[in-house]
Design an enzyme around this catalytic site. Structure first.
Site, PDB file in Angstrom:
ATOM      1  N   GLY A 178     -11.708  -4.586  -9.097  1.00 34.96           N
ATOM      2  CA  GLY A 178     -10.370  -3.981  -9.066  1.00 34.96           C
ATOM      3  C   GLY A 178     -10.364  -2.518  -9.493  1.00 34.96           C
ATOM      4  O   GLY A 178      -9.332  -1.995  -9.897  1.00 34.96           O
ATOM      5  N   GLU A 181      -9.486   1.894  -4.953  1.00 33.30           N
ATOM      6  CA  GLU A 181      -8.171   1.933  -4.296  1.00 33.30           C
ATOM      7  C   GLU A 181      -8.155   0.887  -3.181  1.00 33.30           C
ATOM      8  O   GLU A 181      -9.219   0.492  -2.689  1.00 33.30           O
ATOM      9  CB  GLU A 181      -7.942   3.321  -3.684  1.00 33.30           C
ATOM     10  CG  GLU A 181      -7.893   4.453  -4.692  1.00 33.30           C
ATOM     11  CD  GLU A 181      -6.794   4.262  -5.715  1.00 33.30           C
ATOM     12  OE1 GLU A 181      -5.638   4.143  -5.322  1.00 33.30           O
ATOM     13  OE2 GLU A 181      -7.107   4.203  -6.912  1.00 33.30           O
ATOM     14  N   LYS A 196      -6.288  13.995  -8.903  1.00 31.40           N
ATOM     15  CA  LYS A 196      -6.216  14.014 -10.373  1.00 31.40           C
ATOM     16  C   LYS A 196      -6.483  15.411 -10.919  1.00 31.40           C
ATOM     17  O   LYS A 196      -5.792  15.866 -11.840  1.00 31.40           O
ATOM     18  CB  LYS A 196      -7.213  12.994 -10.937  1.00 31.40           C
ATOM     19  CG  LYS A 196      -6.821  11.543 -10.604  1.00 31.40           C
ATOM     20  CD  LYS A 196      -7.957  10.563 -10.876  1.00 31.40           C
ATOM     21  CE  LYS A 196      -7.540   9.129 -10.596  1.00 31.40           C
ATOM     22  NZ  LYS A 196      -8.663   8.194 -10.616  1.00 31.40           N
TER      23      LYS A 196
HETATM   24  N1  HSE Z   1      -9.520   3.945  -7.857  1.00 27.96           N
HETATM   25  C1  HSE Z   1      -9.332   4.691  -9.058  1.00 27.96           C
HETATM   26  C2  HSE Z   1     -10.674   4.943  -9.699  1.00 27.96           C
HETATM   27  C3  HSE Z   1      -8.420   3.919  -9.955  1.00 27.96           C
HETATM   28  O1  HSE Z   1     -11.654   4.301  -9.310  1.00 27.96           O
HETATM   29  O2  HSE Z   1     -10.766   5.785 -10.571  1.00 27.96           O
HETATM   30  C4  HSE Z   1      -7.931   4.685 -11.146  1.00 27.96           C
HETATM   31  O3  HSE Z   1      -7.204   5.820 -10.767  1.00 27.96           O
END
Ligand code: HSE
Length: 417
Positions: A178, A181, A196
């Protein structure tokens, strides 16, 4: 005191993780109540008990809730949902970096207009404190650089590849855990980290959010062999997103780098994220922690809920000055030291050709190593360069690609932290 009423929109991995945390009997959450959940479908992983379920997520806005938590992901529907909630006088908490990166200015203005709050701690580094810490606790500092491993999936993949695992196997494991994305392309192609760093750049340098046309590269081309060559020279490979104040503007980029194996970020493994902030008062300041997954994201969401439950009058975070438009420097004009990997035919004159091409573009070698012949008869050459202008490196590589003796090439930029 009346309970704070929460509506959750979305019912996937992150939303069910938040639900499980909020309903685990911890008395920290006893003043909060989950009034309803907007879920298009059930999730076999989690039984929401007697909480009201609404199949149209927009119906959550019509309910008597104080805070709407947006966990549907994506951009345009999330924007519409957040806008409706803010216009209806509800605070909003979101973990959605894409919607904040693309529409954050408009949404924060809307929150101000409606005298409510929009918080997004878990949009960057999930639960590892970053957003409110940067906006509040570092506010006395002038920040000159933010350099971070901001994608948990990518770090999980790279650090396992370093130990010998295959890219495809570890990506699958990251999805099963999990971390990734719903569309993992956004993780591995550098876009998630780019969103980010765009948000962090605006907060660090007090500007509006940057437009997405800055340099973004993913980890898809990194091979196990690169780690072996990197280690020979005390480097490791990470995916780094950087925002740096330079003369005339901001350097903004999201791409793989080689880091000194002893540097602060190089040792972070698995799903951990880490950021180095270069500041005037604190010097180099670091945060590191889990950057993805249901528990970590729940931690960030709950920190926003706490901030909202404590402050009715004062905003729990300082937003940047959006009227201050960021000037993003042209990536081609930046200077890097490079790792260059070339696969060449094992023939006389090839090294001379490469030396001449690089010399024609003012690229000077720091180290050159010829590795053992590959099975196809070609020879790998590993070159570490002195500082070189990006555009010169690109033109030199294009020039080499025209020669049949050069079969393959790859570069990884070297980052000094
Ligand atoms: N898919 C993102 C990651 C989830 O792997 O960092 C957290 O933002």
């Amino acid at each position: 005191m009346a309970k704070l009423k929460i509506g959750i929109c979305g019912w996937g991995n992150v939303a069910t993780g938040l639900y499980e945390q909020l309903t685990n009997g911890n008395e920290l959450y006893s003043d909060w109540e989950i009034s309803c959940i907007g879920a298009r479908r059930d999730n076999p992983r989690c039984n929401p008990g007697s909480v009201k379920i609404l199949r149209d997520i927009f119906d959550v806005v019509k309910e008597d809730v104080d805070i709407l938590i947006e966990l549907i992901g994506g951009v345009e529907t999330a924007r519409d949902l957040i806008s409706e909630a803010l216009n209806s006088g509800k605070h909003v908490v979101t973990a959605n970096k894409a919607v904040i990166f693309e529409h954050g200015e408009e949404l924060i203005k809307l929150a101000r207009k409606n005298n409510v709050r929009l918080l997004f701690e878990s949009a960057v580094c999930a639960g590892t404190p970053t957003i409110k810490m940067l906006s509040n606790d570092l506010s006395a500092n002038k920040i000159s650089k933010v350099a971070g491993m901001l994608n948990g999936t990518t770090n999980f993949i790279l650090s396992n590849m370093q130990e010998g695992a295959s890219y495809a196997d570890v990506l699958k494991e990251a999805q099963d855990n999990g971390y990734a994305e719903p569309d993992p392309t956004l993780d591995v192609n550098g876009t998630d980290a780019a969103h980010k760093i765009g948000i962090l750049s605006a907060l660090a340098f007090n500007t509006g959010l940057p437009s997405p046309e800055f340099y973004i590269e993913g980890i898809e081309e990194i091979k196990s062999q690169d780690f072996i060559y990197a280690e020979d020279f005390n480097f490791t490979i990470k995916h780094l997103a950087v925002a740096k104040l330079s003369t005339g503007g901001i350097e903004l980029r999201s791409h793989p780098v080689m880091l000194d194996i002893n540097s602060s970020l190089a040792g972070l493994k698995g799903v951990r994220n880490g950021i180095q902030f270069d500041t005037d008062l604190l010097g180099a300041f670091h945060v590191a922690g889990s950057g993805a997954g249901r528990e970590s994201t729940a931690s960030g969401l709950i920190s926003d809920l706490h901030a909202l439950s404590k402050s009715n009058e004062v905003s729990p975070m300082n937003y940047p000055d959006f009227s201050n438009k960021p000037n993003i420097l042209n990536f081609n004009d930046l200077t890097f030291k490079f790792y260059v990997y070339l696969e060449v035919k094992d023939e006389p004159g090839v090294l001379a050709l490469i030396s001449k091409t690089f010399a024609d573009h003012n690229i000077s070698f720091d180290k050159v190593i010829q590795k053992d012949q590959l099975q196809n008869g070609s020879v790998p050459l590993v070159i570490f360069t002195d500082p070189t202008i990006e555009s010169e490196m690109q033109i030199a590589l294009e020039g080499l690609a025209d020669h049949p003796e050069v079969l393959n090439s790859k570069i990884i930029r070297i980052e000094d932290l």
